[in-house]
Design a protein around this motif. Structure first.
Motif, PDB file in Angstrom:
ATOM      1  N   TRP A  52      12.289  30.257  20.117  1.00  0.00           N
ATOM      2  CA  TRP A  52      11.884  29.848  18.772  1.00  0.00           C
ATOM      3  C   TRP A  52      12.182  30.936  17.738  1.00  0.00           C
ATOM      4  CZ3 TRP A  52      11.772  25.004  18.448  1.00  0.00           C
ATOM      5  CH2 TRP A  52      11.405  24.249  19.549  1.00  0.00           C
ATOM      6  N   CYS A  53      12.021  32.172  18.103  1.00  0.00           N
ATOM      7  CA  CYS A  53      12.398  33.276  17.222  1.00  0.00           C
ATOM      8  C   CYS A  53      13.909  33.267  17.007  1.00  0.00           C
ATOM      9  CB  CYS A  53      11.936  34.598  17.821  1.00  0.00           C
ATOM     10  SG  CYS A  53      12.453  36.055  16.895  1.00  0.00           S
ATOM     11  N   LEU A  54      14.639  33.075  18.089  1.00  0.00           N
ATOM     12  CA  LEU A  54      16.102  33.029  18.028  1.00  0.00           C
ATOM     13  C   LEU A  54      16.573  31.861  17.166  1.00  0.00           C
ATOM     14  CD1 LEU A  54      18.358  34.720  19.293  1.00  0.00           C
ATOM     15  CD2 LEU A  54      18.464  33.053  21.132  1.00  0.00           C
ATOM     16  N   ARG A  55      15.898  30.745  17.293  1.00  0.00           N
ATOM     17  CA  ARG A  55      16.248  29.564  16.500  1.00  0.00           C
ATOM     18  C   ARG A  55      15.993  29.814  15.017  1.00  0.00           C
ATOM     19  NH1 ARG A  55      17.516  24.245  17.977  1.00  0.00           N
ATOM     20  NH2 ARG A  55      17.141  22.815  16.278  1.00  0.00           N
ATOM     21  N   ASP A  56      14.875  30.475  14.700  1.00  0.00           N
ATOM     22  CA  ASP A  56      14.599  30.822  13.304  1.00  0.00           C
ATOM     23  C   ASP A  56      15.672  31.768  12.760  1.00  0.00           C
ATOM     24  OD1 ASP A  56      12.345  29.256  13.206  1.00  0.00           O
ATOM     25  OD2 ASP A  56      10.926  30.918  13.368  1.00  0.00           O
ATOM     26  N   PHE A  57      16.071  32.732  13.575  1.00  0.00           N
ATOM     27  CA  PHE A  57      17.137  33.650  13.166  1.00  0.00           C
ATOM     28  C   PHE A  57      18.428  32.862  12.896  1.00  0.00           C
ATOM     29  CE2 PHE A  57      20.876  36.154  14.385  1.00  0.00           C
ATOM     30  CZ  PHE A  57      20.801  37.163  13.432  1.00  0.00           C
ATOM     31  N   GLY A  58      18.785  31.954  13.792  1.00  0.00           N
ATOM     32  CA  GLY A  58      19.989  31.142  13.613  1.00  0.00           C
ATOM     33  C   GLY A  58      19.929  30.285  12.358  1.00  0.00           C
ATOM     34  N   ASN A  60      18.118  30.936   9.630  1.00  0.00           N
ATOM     35  CA  ASN A  60      18.251  31.854   8.492  1.00  0.00           C
ATOM     36  C   ASN A  60      19.701  32.299   8.318  1.00  0.00           C
ATOM     37  OD1 ASN A  60      15.506  31.755   7.913  1.00  0.00           O
ATOM     38  ND2 ASN A  60      15.042  33.484   9.244  1.00  0.00           N
ATOM     39  N   LEU A  61      20.376  32.533   9.424  1.00  0.00           N
ATOM     40  CA  LEU A  61      21.772  32.965   9.380  1.00  0.00           C
ATOM     41  C   LEU A  61      22.661  31.884   8.780  1.00  0.00           C
ATOM     42  CD1 LEU A  61      23.699  35.248  10.103  1.00  0.00           C
ATOM     43  CD2 LEU A  61      23.889  34.270  12.390  1.00  0.00           C
ATOM     44  N   MET A  62      22.434  30.635   9.158  1.00  0.00           N
ATOM     45  CA  MET A  62      23.241  29.540   8.600  1.00  0.00           C
ATOM     46  C   MET A  62      22.974  29.354   7.113  1.00  0.00           C
ATOM     47  SD  MET A  62      23.462  26.636  11.582  1.00  0.00           S
ATOM     48  CE  MET A  62      21.728  26.561  11.965  1.00  0.00           C
ATOM     49  N   LYS A  63      21.735  29.582   6.683  1.00  0.00           N
ATOM     50  CA  LYS A  63      21.392  29.437   5.263  1.00  0.00           C
ATOM     51  C   LYS A  63      22.138  30.451   4.401  1.00  0.00           C
ATOM     52  CE  LYS A  63      16.671  27.764   5.847  1.00  0.00           C
ATOM     53  NZ  LYS A  63      15.253  28.160   5.691  1.00  0.00           N
ATOM     54  N   ILE A  64      22.368  31.652   4.926  1.00  0.00           N
ATOM     55  CA  ILE A  64      22.962  32.722   4.111  1.00  0.00           C
ATOM     56  C   ILE A  64      24.359  33.111   4.599  1.00  0.00           C
ATOM     57  CG2 ILE A  64      20.764  33.685   3.350  1.00  0.00           C
ATOM     58  CD1 ILE A  64      22.670  35.527   5.945  1.00  0.00           C
ATOM     59  N   SER A  65      25.016  32.261   5.369  1.00  0.00           N
ATOM     60  CA  SER A  65      26.326  32.638   5.915  1.00  0.00           C
ATOM     61  C   SER A  65      27.352  32.908   4.816  1.00  0.00           C
ATOM     62  CB  SER A  65      26.842  31.598   6.894  1.00  0.00           C
ATOM     63  OG  SER A  65      27.116  30.374   6.249  1.00  0.00           O
ATOM     64  N   HIS A  66      27.116  32.406   3.601  1.00  0.00           N
ATOM     65  CA  HIS A  66      28.021  32.691   2.487  1.00  0.00           C
ATOM     66  C   HIS A  66      28.026  34.179   2.125  1.00  0.00           C
ATOM     67  CE1 HIS A  66      24.088  32.093   0.640  1.00  0.00           C
ATOM     68  NE2 HIS A  66      24.502  32.904  -0.310  1.00  0.00           N
ATOM     69  N   LYS A 110      42.676  35.065   8.435  1.00  0.00           N
ATOM     70  CA  LYS A 110      44.021  34.799   8.953  1.00  0.00           C
ATOM     71  C   LYS A 110      44.104  33.540   9.808  1.00  0.00           C
ATOM     72  CE  LYS A 110      45.493  39.641   8.878  1.00  0.00           C
ATOM     73  NZ  LYS A 110      44.738  39.912   7.724  1.00  0.00           N
ATOM     74  N   GLN A 111      43.002  33.176  10.481  1.00  0.00           N
ATOM     75  CA  GLN A 111      43.025  31.975  11.309  1.00  0.00           C
ATOM     76  C   GLN A 111      42.926  30.694  10.482  1.00  0.00           C
ATOM     77  OE1 GLN A 111      40.947  34.554  11.966  1.00  0.00           O
ATOM     78  NE2 GLN A 111      41.609  35.298  13.963  1.00  0.00           N
ATOM     79  N   GLY A 112      42.474  30.792   9.258  1.00  0.00           N
ATOM     80  CA  GLY A 112      42.362  29.629   8.392  1.00  0.00           C
ATOM     81  C   GLY A 112      41.151  28.760   8.702  1.00  0.00           C
ATOM     82  N   HIS A 113      40.197  29.263   9.486  1.00  0.00           N
ATOM     83  CA  HIS A 113      39.012  28.484   9.827  1.00  0.00           C
ATOM     84  C   HIS A 113      38.064  28.403   8.639  1.00  0.00           C
ATOM     85  CE1 HIS A 113      39.917  28.314  14.101  1.00  0.00           C
ATOM     86  NE2 HIS A 113      40.194  29.610  14.064  1.00  0.00           N
ATOM     87  N   GLU A 114      37.406  27.278   8.499  1.00  0.00           N
ATOM     88  CA  GLU A 114      36.374  27.144   7.478  1.00  0.00           C
ATOM     89  C   GLU A 114      35.002  27.461   8.039  1.00  0.00           C
ATOM     90  OE1 GLU A 114      36.494  23.516   5.299  1.00  0.00           O
ATOM     91  OE2 GLU A 114      38.641  23.597   5.078  1.00  0.00           O
ATOM     92  N   GLU A 115      34.825  27.249   9.343  1.00  0.00           N
ATOM     93  CA  GLU A 115      33.547  27.566   9.976  1.00  0.00           C
ATOM     94  C   GLU A 115      33.775  27.952  11.429  1.00  0.00           C
ATOM     95  OE1 GLU A 115      32.081  23.059  10.985  1.00  0.00           O
ATOM     96  OE2 GLU A 115      31.417  23.951   9.107  1.00  0.00           O
ATOM     97  N   VAL A 116      32.782  28.636  11.988  1.00  0.00           N
ATOM     98  CA  VAL A 116      32.854  29.079  13.375  1.00  0.00           C
ATOM     99  C   VAL A 116      31.507  28.778  14.035  1.00  0.00           C
ATOM    100  CG1 VAL A 116      32.166  31.454  12.837  1.00  0.00           C
ATOM    101  CG2 VAL A 116      33.435  30.994  14.910  1.00  0.00           C
ATOM    102  N   ALA A 117      31.553  28.347  15.296  1.00  0.00           N
ATOM    103  CA  ALA A 117      30.339  28.040  16.045  1.00  0.00           C
ATOM    104  C   ALA A 117      30.036  29.171  17.021  1.00  0.00           C
ATOM    105  CB  ALA A 117      30.502  26.725  16.795  1.00  0.00           C
ATOM    106  N   LEU A 118      28.759  29.512  17.140  1.00  0.00           N
ATOM    107  CA  LEU A 118      28.287  30.543  18.066  1.00  0.00           C
ATOM    108  C   LEU A 118      27.127  29.958  18.870  1.00  0.00           C
ATOM    109  CD1 LEU A 118      27.662  33.397  15.456  1.00  0.00           C
ATOM    110  CD2 LEU A 118      29.753  33.060  16.741  1.00  0.00           C
ATOM    111  N   LEU A 119      26.954  30.436  20.083  1.00  0.00           N
ATOM    112  CA  LEU A 119      25.771  30.084  20.857  1.00  0.00           C
ATOM    113  C   LEU A 119      24.871  31.305  20.958  1.00  0.00           C
ATOM    114  CD1 LEU A 119      27.021  27.936  23.877  1.00  0.00           C
ATOM    115  CD2 LEU A 119      25.538  27.212  22.017  1.00  0.00           C
ATOM    116  N   THR A 132      26.352  27.322  13.411  1.00  0.00           N
ATOM    117  CA  THR A 132      27.658  27.155  12.776  1.00  0.00           C
ATOM    118  C   THR A 132      27.651  27.920  11.471  1.00  0.00           C
ATOM    119  OG1 THR A 132      27.785  24.938  13.705  1.00  0.00           O
ATOM    120  CG2 THR A 132      29.356  25.465  11.983  1.00  0.00           C
ATOM    121  N   LEU A 133      28.618  28.865  11.328  1.00  0.00           N
ATOM    122  CA  LEU A 133      28.673  29.721  10.142  1.00  0.00           C
ATOM    123  C   LEU A 133      29.910  29.439   9.311  1.00  0.00           C
ATOM    124  CD1 LEU A 133      27.712  33.088  11.860  1.00  0.00           C
ATOM    125  CD2 LEU A 133      26.210  31.480  10.679  1.00  0.00           C
TER     126      LEU A 133
END
Length: 138
Positions: A52-58, A60-66, A110-119, A132-133
């Protein structure tokens, strides 16, 4: 899942078109995750942080990935889970390092990706969380 009948909605065609679009986007996302060996989905493992802590971190990370860094997500999560300060900072630094090293968070993506997924994986609870960031655009 029950199909929507014409009598149930006046916008039947619009609803069906939207449902098809969502299904296609979901399929494309899943193909990206399990694609070729080149696109291996990175996994970040933590020993002492609950799911649950990890999920909250994830979250928060997605909210501010910009912002293109993990600092704000770490600070927000540490406010709720101060006992995990050290582990969260280490996790944030590892994700920052990965994103910069692979070129996702650089001025020229350089890869041209718009987003990247992490586990994110909590060894404590034996559970994964998918994050997803957003990446910088060229």
């Amino acid at each position: 899942e029950r199909p929507v009948s014409k009598g149930e909605t006046s916008n039947f065609k619009v609803v069906r078109k939207e449902m098809r679009g969502v299904a296609q986007r979901a399929e494309a996302f899943l193909k990206m995750m399990v694609g070729s060996n080149e696109n291996v989905l990175p996994v970040f493992v933590v020993d002492d942080i609950s799911y649950w802590c990890l999920r909250d971190f994830g979250t928060n990370l997605m909210k501010i990935s910009h912002e293109q860094r993990c600092t704000s997500a770490c600070h927000e999560t540490i406010e709720s889970y101060p006992s995990h300060k050290r582990s969260l900072k280490t996790l944030g630094a590892a994700i920052d390092s990965y994103m910069k090293r692979t070129g996702f968070w650089q001025a020229e993506n350089k890869q041209g990706h718009e987003e990247v997924a992490l586990l994110l994986y909590s060894k404590l609870d034996d559970r994964f969380d998918l994050v997803t960031l957003k990446c910088r655009r060229n």
